[in-house]
Design a protein around this motif. Structure first.
Motif, PDB file in Angstrom:
ATOM      1  N   SER A 108       6.837   1.867  -8.662  1.00 26.84           N
ATOM      2  CA  SER A 108       5.523   2.091  -8.066  1.00 26.84           C
ATOM      3  C   SER A 108       5.273   3.595  -7.914  1.00 26.84           C
ATOM      4  O   SER A 108       6.212   4.393  -7.897  1.00 26.84           O
ATOM      5  N   ALA A 109       3.998   3.955  -7.761  1.00 31.75           N
ATOM      6  CA  ALA A 109       3.608   5.366  -7.641  1.00 31.75           C
ATOM      7  C   ALA A 109       2.598   5.504  -6.514  1.00 31.75           C
ATOM      8  O   ALA A 109       1.390   5.566  -6.744  1.00 31.75           O
ATOM      9  N   PRO A 110       3.065   5.568  -5.259  1.00 32.91           N
ATOM     10  CA  PRO A 110       2.141   5.647  -4.120  1.00 32.91           C
ATOM     11  C   PRO A 110       1.281   6.907  -4.192  1.00 32.91           C
ATOM     12  O   PRO A 110       1.811   8.013  -4.216  1.00 32.91           O
ATOM     13  N   PHE A 111      -0.030   6.729  -4.218  1.00 34.06           N
ATOM     14  CA  PHE A 111      -0.953   7.862  -4.323  1.00 34.06           C
ATOM     15  C   PHE A 111      -1.533   8.214  -2.958  1.00 34.06           C
ATOM     16  O   PHE A 111      -1.519   9.364  -2.533  1.00 34.06           O
ATOM     17  N   ALA A 112      -2.097   7.220  -2.277  1.00 37.62           N
ATOM     18  CA  ALA A 112      -2.755   7.470  -0.991  1.00 37.62           C
ATOM     19  C   ALA A 112      -2.638   6.221  -0.140  1.00 37.62           C
ATOM     20  O   ALA A 112      -2.314   5.143  -0.635  1.00 37.62           O
ATOM     21  N   PHE A 113      -2.916   6.361   1.166  1.00 35.27           N
ATOM     22  CA  PHE A 113      -2.816   5.190   2.022  1.00 35.27           C
ATOM     23  C   PHE A 113      -3.742   5.281   3.221  1.00 35.27           C
ATOM     24  O   PHE A 113      -4.276   6.342   3.553  1.00 35.27           O
ATOM     25  N   THR A 114      -3.910   4.155   3.866  1.00 36.06           N
ATOM     26  CA  THR A 114      -4.546   4.060   5.160  1.00 36.06           C
ATOM     27  C   THR A 114      -3.730   3.070   5.963  1.00 36.06           C
ATOM     28  O   THR A 114      -2.741   2.526   5.480  1.00 36.06           O
ATOM     29  N   THR A 115      -4.113   2.863   7.220  1.00 34.60           N
ATOM     30  CA  THR A 115      -3.414   1.882   8.030  1.00 34.60           C
ATOM     31  C   THR A 115      -4.218   0.600   8.089  1.00 34.60           C
ATOM     32  O   THR A 115      -5.448   0.608   7.966  1.00 34.60           O
ATOM     33  N   GLY A 116      -3.518  -0.521   8.287  1.00 30.55           N
ATOM     34  CA  GLY A 116      -4.173  -1.807   8.456  1.00 30.55           C
ATOM     35  C   GLY A 116      -3.907  -2.337   9.845  1.00 30.55           C
ATOM     36  O   GLY A 116      -3.540  -1.596  10.759  1.00 30.55           O
ATOM     37  N   GLU A 117      -4.106  -3.633  10.029  1.00 33.02           N
ATOM     38  CA  GLU A 117      -3.842  -4.243  11.323  1.00 33.02           C
ATOM     39  C   GLU A 117      -2.374  -4.106  11.685  1.00 33.02           C
ATOM     40  O   GLU A 117      -1.495  -4.117  10.828  1.00 33.02           O
ATOM     41  N   ASP A 118      -2.105  -3.975  12.992  1.00 37.47           N
ATOM     42  CA  ASP A 118      -0.731  -3.921  13.504  1.00 37.47           C
ATOM     43  C   ASP A 118       0.071  -2.759  12.926  1.00 37.47           C
ATOM     44  O   ASP A 118       1.301  -2.837  12.813  1.00 37.47           O
ATOM     45  N   GLY A 119      -0.623  -1.669  12.533  1.00 34.85           N
ATOM     46  CA  GLY A 119       0.081  -0.484  12.080  1.00 34.85           C
ATOM     47  C   GLY A 119       0.652  -0.553  10.693  1.00 34.85           C
ATOM     48  O   GLY A 119       1.416   0.320  10.282  1.00 34.85           O
ATOM     49  N   ARG A 120       0.315  -1.583   9.936  1.00 36.31           N
ATOM     50  CA  ARG A 120       0.826  -1.651   8.565  1.00 36.31           C
ATOM     51  C   ARG A 120       0.185  -0.564   7.704  1.00 36.31           C
ATOM     52  O   ARG A 120      -0.899  -0.085   7.987  1.00 36.31           O
ATOM     53  N   LEU A 121       0.888  -0.214   6.630  1.00 35.55           N
ATOM     54  CA  LEU A 121       0.355   0.745   5.672  1.00 35.55           C
ATOM     55  C   LEU A 121      -0.261  -0.013   4.509  1.00 35.55           C
ATOM     56  O   LEU A 121       0.326  -0.973   3.998  1.00 35.55           O
ATOM     57  N   VAL A 122      -1.443   0.416   4.092  1.00 35.31           N
ATOM     58  CA  VAL A 122      -2.097  -0.140   2.910  1.00 35.31           C
ATOM     59  C   VAL A 122      -2.168   0.999   1.902  1.00 35.31           C
ATOM     60  O   VAL A 122      -2.806   2.027   2.159  1.00 35.31           O
ATOM     61  N   VAL A 123      -1.505   0.822   0.765  1.00 40.49           N
ATOM     62  CA  VAL A 123      -1.257   1.918  -0.175  1.00 40.49           C
ATOM     63  C   VAL A 123      -1.992   1.681  -1.491  1.00 40.49           C
ATOM     64  O   VAL A 123      -1.904   0.588  -2.079  1.00 40.49           O
ATOM     65  N   ALA A 124      -2.718   2.693  -1.948  1.00 40.86           N
ATOM     66  CA  ALA A 124      -3.274   2.694  -3.300  1.00 40.86           C
ATOM     67  C   ALA A 124      -2.198   3.209  -4.236  1.00 40.86           C
ATOM     68  O   ALA A 124      -1.744   4.348  -4.113  1.00 40.86           O
ATOM     69  N   ASP A 125      -1.762   2.360  -5.146  1.00 37.05           N
ATOM     70  CA  ASP A 125      -0.631   2.627  -6.026  1.00 37.05           C
ATOM     71  C   ASP A 125      -1.165   3.012  -7.403  1.00 37.05           C
ATOM     72  O   ASP A 125      -1.953   2.272  -8.015  1.00 37.05           O
ATOM     73  N   ALA A 126      -0.767   4.185  -7.904  1.00 35.02           N
ATOM     74  CA  ALA A 126      -1.300   4.688  -9.167  1.00 35.02           C
ATOM     75  C   ALA A 126      -0.831   3.910 -10.385  1.00 35.02           C
ATOM     76  O   ALA A 126      -1.274   4.191 -11.499  1.00 35.02           O
ATOM     77  N   THR A 127       0.056   2.917 -10.208  1.00 27.65           N
ATOM     78  CA  THR A 127       0.339   1.990 -11.301  1.00 27.65           C
ATOM     79  C   THR A 127      -0.686   0.858 -11.308  1.00 27.65           C
ATOM     80  O   THR A 127      -0.460  -0.186 -11.914  1.00 27.65           O
ATOM     81  N   ASN A 128      -1.821   1.114 -10.621  1.00 28.15           N
ATOM     82  CA  ASN A 128      -2.985   0.230 -10.611  1.00 28.15           C
ATOM     83  C   ASN A 128      -2.755  -1.043  -9.805  1.00 28.15           C
ATOM     84  O   ASN A 128      -2.969  -2.166 -10.273  1.00 28.15           O
ATOM     85  N   ALA A 129      -2.306  -0.812  -8.565  1.00 24.54           N
ATOM     86  CA  ALA A 129      -2.091  -1.903  -7.625  1.00 24.54           C
ATOM     87  C   ALA A 129      -2.462  -1.436  -6.224  1.00 24.54           C
ATOM     88  O   ALA A 129      -2.624  -0.240  -5.967  1.00 24.54           O
ATOM     89  N   VAL A 130      -2.618  -2.391  -5.326  1.00 24.83           N
ATOM     90  CA  VAL A 130      -2.756  -2.133  -3.895  1.00 24.83           C
ATOM     91  C   VAL A 130      -1.626  -2.871  -3.200  1.00 24.83           C
ATOM     92  O   VAL A 130      -1.378  -4.048  -3.491  1.00 24.83           O
ATOM     93  N   ASP A 131      -0.904  -2.176  -2.313  1.00 25.79           N
ATOM     94  CA  ASP A 131       0.263  -2.740  -1.648  1.00 25.79           C
ATOM     95  C   ASP A 131       0.103  -2.637  -0.140  1.00 25.79           C
ATOM     96  O   ASP A 131      -0.466  -1.661   0.369  1.00 25.79           O
ATOM     97  N   THR A 132       0.634  -3.606   0.584  1.00 23.27           N
ATOM     98  CA  THR A 132       0.730  -3.499   2.041  1.00 23.27           C
ATOM     99  C   THR A 132       2.208  -3.473   2.428  1.00 23.27           C
ATOM    100  O   THR A 132       3.048  -4.139   1.808  1.00 23.27           O
ATOM    101  N   PHE A 133       2.503  -2.660   3.461  1.00 21.54           N
ATOM    102  CA  PHE A 133       3.876  -2.490   3.921  1.00 21.54           C
ATOM    103  C   PHE A 133       3.923  -2.572   5.440  1.00 21.54           C
ATOM    104  O   PHE A 133       3.006  -2.098   6.130  1.00 21.54           O
ATOM    105  N   THR A 134       5.009  -3.119   5.943  1.00 17.74           N
ATOM    106  CA  THR A 134       5.348  -2.987   7.351  1.00 17.74           C
ATOM    107  C   THR A 134       6.215  -1.746   7.504  1.00 17.74           C
ATOM    108  O   THR A 134       7.180  -1.563   6.760  1.00 17.74           O
ATOM    109  N   LEU A 135       5.863  -0.884   8.469  1.00 16.99           N
ATOM    110  CA  LEU A 135       6.642   0.313   8.752  1.00 16.99           C
ATOM    111  C   LEU A 135       7.494   0.030   9.986  1.00 16.99           C
ATOM    112  O   LEU A 135       6.973  -0.175  11.080  1.00 16.99           O
ATOM    113  N   TRP A 136       8.810   0.007   9.820  1.00 19.80           N
ATOM    114  CA  TRP A 136       9.727  -0.339  10.894  1.00 19.80           C
ATOM    115  C   TRP A 136      10.051   0.878  11.752  1.00 19.80           C
ATOM    116  O   TRP A 136       9.788   2.026  11.374  1.00 19.80           O
TER     117      TRP A 136
END
Length: 403
Positions: free
Chosen positions: A261-289
């Motif tokens: 993956s190639a994380p380009f930029a991000f914002t936060t979602g509900e409950d502090g999750r990260l929502v990442v625009a991935d330059a391999t042409n995807a959108v990903d959500t992550f839990t940050l522990w």
């Protein structure tokens, strides 16, 4: 700047400029996660700009939008107000007394290949602009749509490309020479360097023809300000620093290796999750522990090219695709699951984007023609274009804020 004019040449240039997935495996050093989470959408109406008039001729609280030109012979910030019919009206242009810069290969994707090169601090009412070509940042005092330049100061590294602010602290992401972050305290309309705050990122940021793929993309705070995140694009990682009460970072980041993956930029979602625009042409959500590691929750293939920037409007995120001239929208539920809300065609090379304070409009820079497009946001998250504005001398420009 070389800009192909024939359709085949332009298509070839775009293909070269959005092929991050082809180079992620070649990244020499894992990268850091940069996070510039937009402030949550508010409900407080903006005060009218003195003397501002609507199309109907009455004063009203329309949004102000600031756009950075990133000009290599002189960077500027252009101020606009939105009229009642959803179009933008220019209110003034302000020199930063610095120069924009351009990364090699960054033609269709904005010259800085980053998100957040223009940042607003609501507490102090200031706007901070990155002068990538000069290695400086400019600080403006904001009064409605009027800006007053108060300071130009070194960014603490080469090629400043992204800025994050939270609770009296600013961090600048310097994208050159391996990447670094530098901290500042915000004291009125001025920045003061925080002693001992500079952190090297140790990335592969070579100056080859695809240099823009290897530089870090964004820096940002989590919503509570306790962590600082950096995205690294083809270096393939999110780097997370702890932030103490004095604004200092942990000595080393936790590097979350997400290659290919190639994380380009991000914002936060509900409950502090990260929502990442991935330059391999995807959108990903992550839990940050709490230990600064991340766990992927969901991913969506955008089906587009040149996926890069992202903005949040409540539970909806909008993602720009510079390679296929489009926006896509996704609903992010409380568990971090993504649901596609559809696609909207845009002008050439959409890059940075910003949501109005009331959450009713989306503003999108179109880097290839130096424009800004305005979209009304419907109740279902759908977009209706209401206007297109050409920003003077802003081809390749990046950085947009709707405070």
């Amino acid at each position: 700047m070389f800009r192909p004019t024939s359709k085949p040449a332009r298509a070839a240039a775009k293909a070269a400029a959005v092929s991050l997935s082809a180079v992620t495996a070649c990244a020499a050093t894992p990268a850091t996660l940069a996070s510039a989470a937009p402030a949550p959408v508010g409900t407080v109406a903006r005060q009218p700009v003195p003397g501002e008039e609507t199309e109907a001729g009455t004063a009203g609280p329309h949004d102000v939008v600031f756009v950075q030109t990133s000009g290599e012979k002189g960077n500027q910030v252009v101020a606009y107000t939105r009229t009642t019919d959803g179009t933008l009206r220019e209110q003034g242009s302000y020199e930063t007394r610095g120069e924009g810069g351009r990364l090699r290969g960054a033609e269709a994707d904005g010259h800085q290949a980053s998100q957040g090169s223009l940042a607003y601090d609501p507490r102090e009412g200031i706007l901070i602009a990155a002068n990538s070509g000069s290695g400086t940042v400019s600080v403006f005092e904001v009064d409605g749509a009027k800006l007053t330049l108060r300071q130009v100061t070194p960014s603490g590294g080469g090629f400043p490309a992204s800025i994050a602010v939270h609770d009296g602290v600013a961090y600048v992401l310097n994208a050159g020479t391996g990447g670094s972050v530098q901290g500042f305290t915000i004291d009125g309309p001025r920045l003061e360097p925080i002693a001992g705050s500079r952190r090297e990122l140790g990335l592969s940021t070579d100056r080859g023809p695809l240099q823009y793929t290897r530089t870090p993309g964004q820096v940002g705070f989590t919503d509570d300000g306790s962590r600082l995140v950096v995205t690294t694009k083809a270096n393939g990682s999110l780097q997370v620093f702890d932030v103490d009460d004095d604004g200092l970072l942990s000595a080393e980041p936790v590097t979350n290796d997400l290659a290919p993956s190639a994380p380009f930029a991000f914002t936060t979602g509900e409950d502090g999750r990260l929502v990442v625009a991935d330059a391999t042409n995807a959108v990903d959500t992550f839990t940050l522990w709490k230990d600064d590691t991340v766990r992927r929750v969901d991913t969506a293939d955008t089906g587009e090219m040149g996926t890069g920037r992202i903005a949040r409007n409540g539970g909806t995120v909008y993602v720009s695709h510079a390679g296929s001239d489009a926006l896509t929208a996704y609903q992010v539920d409380a568990s971090g699951r993504l649901t596609s809300l559809g696609r909207t065609a845009t002008g050439a090379g959409p890059t940075d984007l910003a949501v109005s304070p009331a959450g009713d409009y989306l503003y999108v820079q179109t880097s290839e023609n130096g424009g800004v497009e305005t979209y009304r946001i419907g109740p279902d998250g759908g977009l209706t274009r209401t206007g297109t504005t050409t920003v003077p001398d802003a081809v390749g420009g990046e950085g947009i804020v709707a405070p």
